[in-house]
Design a protein around this motif. Structure first.
Motif, short mmCIF file in Angstrom:
data_model
loop_
_atom_site.label_atom_id
_atom_site.label_comp_id
_atom_site.label_asym_id
_atom_site.label_seq_id
_atom_site.Cartn_x
_atom_site.Cartn_y
_atom_site.Cartn_z
N UNK A 1 0.80 -1.21 0.00
CA UNK A 1 0.00 0.00 0.00
C UNK A 1 0.84 1.27 0.00
N UNK A 2 1.90 1.29 0.78
CA UNK A 2 2.77 2.47 0.91
C UNK A 2 4.14 1.94 1.34
N UNK A 3 4.90 1.37 0.39
CA UNK A 3 6.10 0.60 0.73
C UNK A 3 7.23 1.43 1.33
N UNK A 4 7.79 0.89 2.41
CA UNK A 4 8.94 1.53 3.05
C UNK A 4 10.15 1.58 2.14
N UNK A 5 10.32 0.57 1.29
CA UNK A 5 11.50 0.54 0.43
C UNK A 5 11.56 1.78 -0.47
N UNK A 6 10.43 2.27 -0.90
CA UNK A 6 10.41 3.49 -1.72
C UNK A 6 10.87 4.67 -0.88
N UNK A 7 10.34 4.79 0.33
CA UNK A 7 10.74 5.89 1.21
C UNK A 7 12.22 5.81 1.59
N UNK A 8 12.70 4.60 1.87
CA UNK A 8 14.11 4.43 2.22
C UNK A 8 15.02 4.84 1.06
N UNK B 1 0.77 2.18 -9.02
CA UNK B 1 -0.28 1.48 -8.29
C UNK B 1 -0.19 1.83 -6.81
N UNK B 2 -1.30 1.67 -6.14
CA UNK B 2 -1.38 1.81 -4.69
C UNK B 2 -0.66 3.07 -4.20
N UNK B 3 0.10 2.93 -3.12
CA UNK B 3 0.77 4.07 -2.52
C UNK B 3 1.92 4.65 -3.31
N UNK B 4 2.43 3.90 -4.28
CA UNK B 4 3.54 4.43 -5.05
C UNK B 4 3.15 5.72 -5.78
N UNK B 5 1.90 5.84 -6.16
CA UNK B 5 1.48 7.08 -6.82
C UNK B 5 1.43 8.24 -5.84
N UNK B 6 1.34 7.93 -4.54
CA UNK B 6 1.39 8.98 -3.53
C UNK B 6 2.83 9.29 -3.12
N UNK B 7 3.72 8.35 -3.31
CA UNK B 7 5.12 8.52 -2.92
C UNK B 7 5.98 9.13 -4.01
N UNK B 8 5.59 8.94 -5.26
CA UNK B 8 6.42 9.37 -6.38
C UNK B 8 5.63 10.32 -7.26
N UNK B 9 6.21 11.48 -7.51
CA UNK B 9 5.67 12.41 -8.50
C UNK B 9 6.46 12.16 -9.79
N UNK B 10 5.78 11.62 -10.81
CA UNK B 10 6.45 11.24 -12.05
C UNK B 10 7.24 12.42 -12.63
N UNK B 11 8.48 12.15 -12.97
CA UNK B 11 9.42 13.12 -13.54
C UNK B 11 9.83 14.22 -12.56
N UNK B 12 9.44 14.10 -11.29
CA UNK B 12 9.87 15.06 -10.27
C UNK B 12 10.67 14.39 -9.17
N UNK B 13 10.18 13.24 -8.67
CA UNK B 13 10.88 12.52 -7.60
C UNK B 13 11.19 11.08 -7.98
N UNK B 14 10.86 10.70 -9.18
CA UNK B 14 11.10 9.34 -9.66
C UNK B 14 10.32 9.13 -10.94
N UNK B 15 10.20 7.88 -11.34
CA UNK B 15 9.48 7.56 -12.57
C UNK B 15 8.44 6.49 -12.29
N UNK B 16 7.22 6.72 -12.76
CA UNK B 16 6.14 5.76 -12.61
C UNK B 16 5.89 5.06 -13.94
N UNK B 17 5.69 3.77 -13.86
CA UNK B 17 5.45 2.95 -15.04
C UNK B 17 3.96 2.78 -15.27
N UNK B 18 3.51 3.08 -16.48
CA UNK B 18 2.11 2.84 -16.83
C UNK B 18 1.80 1.35 -16.80
#
Length: 133
Positions: free
Chosen positions: A33-40, A53-70
């Motif tokens: 849901x909101x993985x610690x590994x992303x935050x770490x 998916x899930x919390x990754x879309x809340x943890x990562x702003x695409x092209x700002x703090x990382x990259x999200x895969x469609x």
């Protein structure tokens, strides 16, 4: 070839040492849901490539703090990692932004204040703790 730069180690005790050696982190999950590994990884100043998916879309702003895969296909993961590994400036920018975001939104003191304020909104006065003298 990105394959020569990828390492899947399984469980490790000293994860911070590995983050210090890494250039980026790939994380694909349909369970967390909101993985610690992303935050770490972000706290270590690393850009994260993750599925949208899930919390990754809340943890990562695409092209700002990382990259999200469609669609997290092996080809898409490889393409995004290759882009980061070939572009030091972009990798550094995303990692710096990711670290700043974690510090401002996920630092334990920030999260604690948010919990305290939420409790106080529901039960006024209950979330306030007076310091011990």
């Amino acid at each position: 070839d990105v394959r020569s730069r990828l390492h899947a180690l399984g469980f490790v005790d000293e994860v911070w040492d590995l983050y210090a050696l890494a250039d980026a982190v790939a994380y694909v999950s349909h369970l967390d849901g909101y993985p610690n590994v992303v935050l770490e990884a972000q706290a270590a100043g690393l850009p994260v490539v993750a599925n949208a998916a899930h919390g990754m879309v809340d943890q990562i702003d695409h092209d700002e703090t990382g990259l999200l895969l469609d669609r997290p296909t092996p080809g898409q993961v490889t393409a995004h990692l290759s882009t980061l590994l070939e572009n030091d400036d972009e990798r550094t920018r995303l990692g710096r932004n990711a670290r700043e975001r974690v510090v401002s939104e996920n630092d334990p003191a920030v999260v604690g204040r948010g919990f305290r304020d939420a409790i106080d909104a529901v039960l006024p006065g209950s979330g306030r703790v007076e310091p011990v003298s």
